[in-house]
Design a protein around this motif. Structure first.
Motif, PDB file in Angstrom:
ATOM      1  N   SER A   1       0.852  -1.192   0.000  1.00 18.49           N
ATOM      2  CA  SER A   1       0.000   0.000   0.000  1.00 18.49           C
ATOM      3  C   SER A   1       0.889   1.245   0.000  1.00 18.49           C
ATOM      4  N   THR A   2       0.588   2.161  -0.907  1.00 13.38           N
ATOM      5  CA  THR A   2       1.267   3.457  -0.953  1.00 13.38           C
ATOM      6  C   THR A   2       0.242   4.517  -0.582  1.00 13.38           C
ATOM      7  N   ILE A   3       0.325   5.013   0.638  1.00 13.89           N
ATOM      8  CA  ILE A   3      -0.630   5.994   1.157  1.00 13.89           C
ATOM      9  C   ILE A   3       0.173   7.226   1.564  1.00 13.89           C
ATOM     10  N   ARG A   4       0.081   8.324   0.777  1.00 15.21           N
ATOM     11  CA  ARG A   4       0.897   9.483   1.115  1.00 15.21           C
ATOM     12  C   ARG A   4       0.258  10.773   0.589  1.00 15.21           C
ATOM     13  N   ASP A   5       0.704  11.879   1.190  1.00 13.54           N
ATOM     14  CA  ASP A   5       0.302  13.223   0.754  1.00 13.54           C
ATOM     15  C   ASP A   5      -1.214  13.424   0.769  1.00 13.54           C
ATOM     16  N   ASN A   6      -1.882  12.755   1.732  1.00 11.48           N
ATOM     17  CA  ASN A   6      -3.287  13.047   2.005  1.00 11.48           C
ATOM     18  C   ASN A   6      -3.321  14.004   3.194  1.00 11.48           C
ATOM     19  N   ARG A   7      -4.476  14.282   3.754  1.00  7.74           N
ATOM     20  CA  ARG A   7      -4.530  15.224   4.870  1.00  7.74           C
ATOM     21  C   ARG A   7      -3.763  14.656   6.060  1.00  7.74           C
TER      22      ARG A   7
END
Length: 445
Positions: free
Chosen positions: A306-312
């Motif tokens: 999973s690549t989860i980045r640059d969200n709030r």
């Protein structure tokens, strides 16, 4: 017909013709005139030289393992009328019993298990279930089961079948997804679908139309969201989506949500599995709750990432109260409210987490099956005074019957003329509302 110059020659051991390059692939013409009783299938001229009745053509001997080809099915080299069935009759016990040697029919062969990309229908391997059955998975095996009412509807995804030329979901094709429960393929949402494409004469998509996807439970390929209506703050139109198969991938990705500034929560509360492919959720600057989810718990293989980045930022979400409901467990949530939890801290009623089940109070009484609240049977009388109405499922687990009791079960009325094993059954209700059998001399109750 002229011989193709690219074809090889038959082996020298073959008299003239052959089926392939090996010496055991010579075409042998026996030219034997069979005895009349052999129905044209024999390995010698005498009555004792008949082939087995399951042979389709010639043979090398009398046994069912001596056939050159099988009339019906090949079971590990033996020609048989049918493959070993899942149930066999026990003449001593007068009942059907499970056959430990059962096999599945796969083309003209009997196999111990169907190929992983086929579906089991009764005792056969099939490419797709018939129209009156649906595909379900039991113990890791995909099987065809009769539908309870109308069967689920399987629809083509973008780039597949009737939508092979479509680039994304748009106003021209969205009605093809009405009442779909399974998408065979992929769903893509791009700006040319959401905002329209004047060059191809495609009008902007009415956001209300996206509610069509509420019925979707499975996507066999990938879900790709690179554009979304600006007035929609979540993906709740996919609130019933249970699995993303990842049979097709978008650059190795099966779930992609990219640069959607209107999104504040995903609200994919039914999603239980991402079978293959990676997750990529980035640059959604108002998105919260994503950080509470253990994405690996949804994956089937250790190679998925999973690549989860640059969200709030998580701290900004917490400061504004955009956190999981107190009834959610530490597993996280898809959005606000007790219906968005990945799992519950205490109990669940349907898709919603609750503090307690309605066991001794409440309008509709329940029992607890582990951490799940389930309704008592309709034949149970609602009890007050701190007493549970039922102790489990079914009419045999009531504390008290609302109508009558027949043996261990609560019933709406006592049996009147029901077919029994040897005769019709008639019963009457005594003063305690228990069903008692009528005297044997009574014929009609």
């Amino acid at each position: 017909m002229n011989r193709n110059p690219n074809c090889g020659k038959c082996p020298k051991a073959c008299p003239e013709h052959c089926w392939g390059p090996s010496e055991n692939q010579c075409q042998r013409l026996t030219k034997i005139v069979c005895a009349e009783q052999c129905d044209g299938r024999c390995y010698g001229p005498y009555v004792s030289n008949c082939c087995h009745r399951e042979c389709a053509g010639g043979c090398s001997g009398p046994k069912d393992t001596d056939c050159f080809a099988c009339l019906k099915f090949n079971d590990s080299g033996s020609c048989v009328t049918q493959c070993p069935q899942p149930n066999i009759y026990n003449p001593t016990a007068f009942q059907l019993e499970q056959n430990p040697k059962a096999k599945y029919t796969y083309g003209a062969f009997c196999v111990n298990k169907c190929p992983h990309n086929f579906v089991v229908d009764d005792s056969s391997c099939v490419r797709a279930c018939p129209s009156n059955k649906m595909e379900v998975e039991e113990n890791g095996i995909k099987m065809c089961k009769p539908c309870a009412g109308i069967c689920p509807k399987v629809c083509d995804g973008i780039g597949t079948g009737s939508l092979k030329t479509s680039q994304n979901v748009d106003s021209n094709n969205i009605d093809k997804f009405i009442n779909c429960t399974k998408i065979n393929g992929n769903l893509l949402f791009l700006v040319t679908g959401i905002d329209g494409d004047a060059y191809h004469n495609i009008a902007p998509l009415n956001p209300e139309k996206l509610n069509i996807f509420h019925t979707v439970r499975e996507i066999t390929g990938y879900l790709n969201i690179q554009s979304w209506p600006k007035n929609m703050t979540d993906l709740s139109v996919f609130s019933n989506l249970v699995s993303i198969g990842g049979r097709d991938l978008y650059s190795g990705i099966s779930l992609l949500i990219l640069k959607q500034q209107s999104l504040t929560a995903l609200k994919l509360q039914s999603l239980k599995e991402i079978s293959a492919g990676n997750v990529y959720i980035t640059d959604n600057h108002n998105l919260c709750y994503y950080n509470t989810i253990n994405w690996t718990s949804l994956f089937r293989t250790s190679s998925q990432k999973s690549t989860i980045r640059d969200n709030r930022k998580a701290e900004n979400c917490t400061a504004e109260g955009m956190v999981c409901h107190p009834l959610c467990s530490s597993a996280g949530c898809w959005g606000p409210g007790p219906d968005q939890c990945l799992s519950c801290k205490y109990f669940s009623r349907g898709n919603t987490c609750v503090r307690n089940c309605y066991i001794k109070s409440g309008e509709s009484r329940e029992f607890a099956n582990g951490t799940v609240c389930l309704k008592c049977d309709s034949q149970c009388e609602k009890m007050d005074g701190g007493i549970a109405t039922c102790y489990g499922p079914g009419p045999d687990n009531c504390a008290k019957c609302s109508n009558f009791k027949d043996g261990p079960n609560c019933v709406e009325k006592c049996p009147e003329g029901l077919q029994g094993a040897h005769s019709f059954i008639f019963k009457y209700a005594d003063e305690d509302r228990e069903c008692r059998p009528c005297h044997p001399n009574c014929t009609d109750g």
